[in-house]
Design a protein around this motif. Structure first.
Motif, PDB file in Angstrom:
ATOM      1  N   VAL A   1       0.830  -1.215   0.000  1.00 26.97           N
ATOM      2  CA  VAL A   1       0.000   0.000   0.000  1.00 26.97           C
ATOM      3  C   VAL A   1       0.857   1.254   0.000  1.00 26.97           C
ATOM      4  CG1 VAL A   1      -1.597   1.365   1.397  1.00 26.97           C
ATOM      5  CG2 VAL A   1      -1.938  -1.117   1.175  1.00 26.97           C
ATOM      6  N   THR A   2       1.854   1.288   0.855  1.00 24.13           N
ATOM      7  CA  THR A   2       2.663   2.504   0.981  1.00 24.13           C
ATOM      8  C   THR A   2       3.577   2.686  -0.231  1.00 24.13           C
ATOM      9  OG1 THR A   2       4.198   1.218   2.345  1.00 24.13           O
ATOM     10  CG2 THR A   2       2.607   2.604   3.503  1.00 24.13           C
ATOM     11  N   ALA A   3       4.078   1.579  -0.776  1.00 29.06           N
ATOM     12  CA  ALA A   3       4.938   1.691  -1.964  1.00 29.06           C
ATOM     13  C   ALA A   3       4.150   2.299  -3.121  1.00 29.06           C
ATOM     14  CB  ALA A   3       5.495   0.319  -2.336  1.00 29.06           C
ATOM     15  N   ASP A   4       2.910   1.851  -3.258  1.00 27.81           N
ATOM     16  CA  ASP A   4       2.066   2.407  -4.327  1.00 27.81           C
ATOM     17  C   ASP A   4       1.917   3.914  -4.205  1.00 27.81           C
ATOM     18  OD1 ASP A   4       1.684  -0.127  -5.262  1.00 27.81           O
ATOM     19  OD2 ASP A   4      -0.378  -0.351  -4.533  1.00 27.81           O
ATOM     20  N   LEU A   5       1.907   4.398  -2.968  1.00 25.67           N
ATOM     21  CA  LEU A   5       1.644   5.825  -2.731  1.00 25.67           C
ATOM     22  C   LEU A   5       2.915   6.636  -2.556  1.00 25.67           C
ATOM     23  CD1 LEU A   5      -1.342   5.316  -0.275  1.00 25.67           C
ATOM     24  CD2 LEU A   5      -1.493   6.388  -2.532  1.00 25.67           C
ATOM     25  N   GLY A   6       4.070   5.970  -2.567  1.00 25.15           N
ATOM     26  CA  GLY A   6       5.320   6.701  -2.357  1.00 25.15           C
ATOM     27  C   GLY A   6       5.494   7.198  -0.927  1.00 25.15           C
ATOM     28  N   ILE A   7       4.982   6.426   0.010  1.00 20.92           N
ATOM     29  CA  ILE A   7       5.097   6.786   1.426  1.00 20.92           C
ATOM     30  C   ILE A   7       6.135   5.877   2.069  1.00 20.92           C
ATOM     31  CG2 ILE A   7       3.883   6.737   3.665  1.00 20.92           C
ATOM     32  CD1 ILE A   7       1.295   7.357   2.141  1.00 20.92           C
ATOM     33  N   GLY A   8       7.087   6.471   2.812  1.00 20.38           N
ATOM     34  CA  GLY A   8       8.033   5.663   3.564  1.00 20.38           C
ATOM     35  C   GLY A   8       7.307   4.915   4.665  1.00 20.38           C
TER      36      GLY A   8
ATOM     37  N   GLU B   1      -8.299  -2.886   5.307  1.00 20.17           N
ATOM     38  CA  GLU B   1      -8.840  -2.640   3.966  1.00 20.17           C
ATOM     39  C   GLU B   1      -9.148  -1.165   3.702  1.00 20.17           C
ATOM     40  OE1 GLU B   1     -12.295  -5.107   4.056  1.00 20.17           O
ATOM     41  OE2 GLU B   1     -13.480  -3.643   5.174  1.00 20.17           O
ATOM     42  N   ARG B   2      -9.254  -0.389   4.806  1.00 24.00           N
ATOM     43  CA  ARG B   2      -9.524   1.036   4.591  1.00 24.00           C
ATOM     44  C   ARG B   2      -8.255   1.873   4.519  1.00 24.00           C
ATOM     45  NH1 ARG B   2     -14.266   2.173   8.804  1.00 24.00           N
ATOM     46  NH2 ARG B   2     -15.590   0.394   8.252  1.00 24.00           N
ATOM     47  N   MET B   3      -7.110   1.262   4.754  1.00 23.60           N
ATOM     48  CA  MET B   3      -5.870   2.038   4.781  1.00 23.60           C
ATOM     49  C   MET B   3      -5.520   2.667   3.423  1.00 23.60           C
ATOM     50  SD  MET B   3      -4.638   2.316   7.864  1.00 23.60           S
ATOM     51  CE  MET B   3      -2.845   2.526   7.900  1.00 23.60           C
ATOM     52  N   PRO B   4      -5.673   1.964   2.301  1.00 23.51           N
ATOM     53  CA  PRO B   4      -5.253   2.588   1.034  1.00 23.51           C
ATOM     54  C   PRO B   4      -5.958   3.920   0.768  1.00 23.51           C
ATOM     55  CG  PRO B   4      -5.555   0.232   0.730  1.00 23.51           C
ATOM     56  CD  PRO B   4      -6.069   0.545   2.111  1.00 23.51           C
ATOM     57  N   ASP B   5      -7.266   3.951   0.913  1.00 26.72           N
ATOM     58  CA  ASP B   5      -7.988   5.198   0.637  1.00 26.72           C
ATOM     59  C   ASP B   5      -7.620   6.288   1.635  1.00 26.72           C
ATOM     60  OD1 ASP B   5      -9.222   4.247  -1.575  1.00 26.72           O
ATOM     61  OD2 ASP B   5     -11.203   4.011  -0.675  1.00 26.72           O
ATOM     62  N   LEU B   6      -7.521   5.906   2.888  1.00 30.52           N
ATOM     63  CA  LEU B   6      -7.152   6.882   3.920  1.00 30.52           C
ATOM     64  C   LEU B   6      -5.789   7.493   3.604  1.00 30.52           C
ATOM     65  CD1 LEU B   6      -7.370   8.278   6.695  1.00 30.52           C
ATOM     66  CD2 LEU B   6      -6.527   6.154   7.727  1.00 30.52           C
ATOM     67  N   LEU B   7      -4.828   6.636   3.310  1.00 34.68           N
ATOM     68  CA  LEU B   7      -3.473   7.139   3.068  1.00 34.68           C
ATOM     69  C   LEU B   7      -3.391   7.971   1.791  1.00 34.68           C
ATOM     70  CD1 LEU B   7      -1.422   4.013   4.122  1.00 34.68           C
ATOM     71  CD2 LEU B   7      -1.560   6.212   5.333  1.00 34.68           C
ATOM     72  N   LYS B   8      -4.181   7.602   0.823  1.00 25.93           N
ATOM     73  CA  LYS B   8      -4.187   8.366  -0.431  1.00 25.93           C
ATOM     74  C   LYS B   8      -4.607   9.805  -0.162  1.00 25.93           C
ATOM     75  CE  LYS B   8      -6.361   8.025  -4.968  1.00 25.93           C
ATOM     76  NZ  LYS B   8      -7.430   7.321  -5.685  1.00 25.93           N
ATOM     77  N   ARG B   9      -5.655   9.958   0.647  1.00 26.56           N
ATOM     78  CA  ARG B   9      -6.130  11.310   0.971  1.00 26.56           C
ATOM     79  C   ARG B   9      -5.092  12.070   1.798  1.00 26.56           C
ATOM     80  NH1 ARG B   9     -11.128   8.371   1.213  1.00 26.56           N
ATOM     81  NH2 ARG B   9     -10.871   7.986   3.447  1.00 26.56           N
TER      82      ARG B   9
END
Lengths: 260, 260, 260, 260
Positions: C29-36, C241-249
């Motif tokens: 999830v974090t790699a997709d978003l570029g988050i360390g 399962e809600r982490m991807p959307d949360l982190l994207k925002r």
């Protein structure tokens, strides 16, 4: 170092007969104990949690009752004012005008109350520090009325809870003004029942004992013959039948500490 | 309904002679007043505001002094423990092991202290409600040690300030455990001087009177012959020379309310 | 002005397989978003509300799992330490040692953690002001370890409630140290369920958005595939399962404000 | 999901020319950014800390200025009312009547304001929980006026300090009413300078960013060309010259999160 005076009565003035009954009962109880007594009732609960809360019988109906209590029982009477307009009318009858806690920063109300020349009892706002009250009191005294009481009634502590900071009593006493402890509203849980305020009557004695041991000029305790069915502040009013024993204990503590 | 016991002594154990001097003085004062006395000192101030704050003489040096105080003056002694490892060693000498407020939720420390069989005095965390302490106490009692004291020492109230909620004393007493009021740390202003904690000594009597009037099994008051030059908690320790008068007044209130 | 890093994982390390599953999912999830991403889990919940609360699998069993997570997923790992004795052992494996909020004033623990040379993440005590944390951080930096993170996790606000004061983020950042916002424990209701803590998961996004908009170096969010059946902190963990959307925002807000 | 509106202006209406100057400047700034703008000024500061604090030019002098601002700049205007008597007169001119936080429980004031049919902006009392505001709002809506705004402006947090609880924004939004964040009074330190209130202007952007990221219908920010010499709330007003950059950043965050 004089013994504490007691400000007591029902939260609301419910009717002439109810007020007379409580004044009569409380006068007898306090006379037996050598406690100075001020009859208290509100003619209007102007800041109920909800629009649906009962507000009391109103000023026009209440003033003759305050007059009758004064005359019949030879008692000073106290009630709270909410607008400048009420001050003169209430001041013509009542010995003490009380400024509600939420309104203790409203300059015009304080000045209008001051001008009646009556004693002004200012409740400390739940949002104020004890040391802030010197500025509040000065609004009255600098308006030419030196007769001010300051009443502690709890400070905001998180949500829907108040806490009584007993350091506040000596801090407020540094103003030179008499300090009163309101045990009834200090145990209130503001908004704690959703559509009305809750409270914990069982702590009235706890906090009153603490206040008297620290040293106060007065106590404020609301009482009712049937609190659970009272129109407001029921959860924190003391049943009338328990007042004699409560006051006897508080008077004993007061006698002791005032003798130190 | 027994008279309150007093836990008192310097914040830090500064030296053998200093501890003996204070124990001797306090024993005499309390004996004159008929107050049970527990000598208190900390061998290590493990959570000073700053790394530069003095920490005390350490466990190895302090334990023989505690033994000497016990033997010489026939007094129970109390000190605080910070790690599981200290419990057994301290428990071999001291009558009461005290759990610091910040550590009151550390399960392993509570269990290790419990296993010594000594009395465990748990300070209520500044971040806990009085009703939360039943869970804390149970960590000791369910470990087989029923000898628990609960001590109120103030709750966080905004930043750098504590407030004492006296409703907490009867709430904690509902556990059936003796409740102690720590007047010294209740007037602390945590971190209030930037690099160290401040405090307001003048309110120690205010809050102690309130506590005794409400009803407590014990009082905790730190004292020093020269608080302003003490290595820690100076702003809130009571000068030794003022202890007799203070305790006399508190004992009188205690006698009165325990007779109700 | 670097993008925020995410410290995330389950409250407790429940098993090797569970840790690996979450690390794998979160890494993706974090790699997709570029988050360390820093994997987080606790091997021991040392301060549960009640003795009955589950505490985790323990240090001996957890360390090999942390090693496997590091090796397998090339991720830094974080865990919390509770005693000086644990520091060296944990420091041999984990990249970040976390000091629990209740323990943030325990000098010996801070110094022992500092000596590992690892990054030390200090949670701000619920009983401390943001400006108090400079003294806390100095206990580590003056011990020769400049690698300190400061984490906001709410301040005591009345009983059983915390409040997040977002002024604290820039105040703590004045130390020059990276500041992290712990959204999971900021929505905790300590002791709020009697025998365990409650929480309000629905405000994790509310407070995380606020923190990112103000500006943080990191976010701390606990997550679980089935929070309502997790052994601890279930009420405030975010479903995996809600982490991807949360982190994207949150990443979008972070990108925006870091560009100001 | 509409962009936030801005309620802004000087704390006090100081003079006709001053009001016109600020309205003109702020209209230009907000028009450039596509932000809806409501001009705000108080004709009377009715609850100053001290009797000596300046109170403003008064209702009679202020109303023509509000009329001129509306006419000249085609702007809606907002001012606060303190008594029932003022509501009709103010309602004849101003688009939004604001209920001060201290007065938010005064039933008669709320009902009198409601009867004007104008939009009523109710500031949340510093002594209330966010969930308490549904009862407050109902006093207006059940009086037949559905046009209510709810404004967060900080909750009491210890003495002389407020804290902004951002969970309160979504909680108040559950009423279905638009929620405004007052960044100016949220950074106030009530009574914090002894005879007047202090404040920390530097946190206005901090808290505004947080509010916008969480999601608000409006922002309330007081501004002045020379805050340090303003007659009230100087410590927490934003210099007029800094408003364009501040609003640009806030608008960017708002655009982003309203697009989620």
């Amino acid at each position: 170092s004089a013994p504490f005076a007691l400000i007591a009565g029902p939260c609301q003035m419910e009717s002439r007969d109810h007020a007379m009954m409580i004044a009569e009962r409380m006068k007898r109880v306090t006379a037996d104990l050598g406690i100075g007594y001020v009859f208290k009732a509100s003619f209007d609960k102007a800041n109920r949690t909800s629009l649906k809360g009962k507000r009391g019988i109103g000023l026009a109906e209440a003033l003759p009752v305050f007059e009758e209590v004064r005359r019949e029982f030879d008692l000073p009477v106290l009630t709270d004012v909410h607008t400048e307009a009420q001050c003169e009318e209430v001041g013509a009858v009542c010995d003490i005008l009380q400024i509600p806690a939420f309104l203790c920063r409203q300059t015009d109300l304080l000045v209008a109350a001051a001008r009646t020349g009556r004693v002004i009892n200012i409740k400390k706002g739940q949002f104020l520090a004890p040391h802030d009250m010197k500025n509040v009191a000065a609004k009255v005294t600098e308006s030419g009325n030196p007769n001010v009481l300051l009443t502690e009634r709890g400070a905001s502590f998180g949500y829907n809870t108040l806490v009584s900071d007993f350091r506040g009593l000596p801090i407020m006493a540094e103003t030179g003004l008499p300090v009163v402890f309101d045990a009834t509203h200090s145990v209130q849980q503001p908004g704690g029942q959703g559509g009305s305020s809750g409270g914990e009557r069982r702590f009235v004695e706890t906090l009153s004992r603490a206040a008297v041991a620290v040293g106060v000029a007065g106590l404020f305790i609301e009482t009712h013959e049937d609190p659970d069915n009272a129109p407001s502040d029921g959860p924190n009013m003391v049943p009338l039948e328990r007042m004699p024993d409560l006051l006897k204990r508080l008077k004993a503590i007061d006698d002791l500490v005032k003798g130190f």
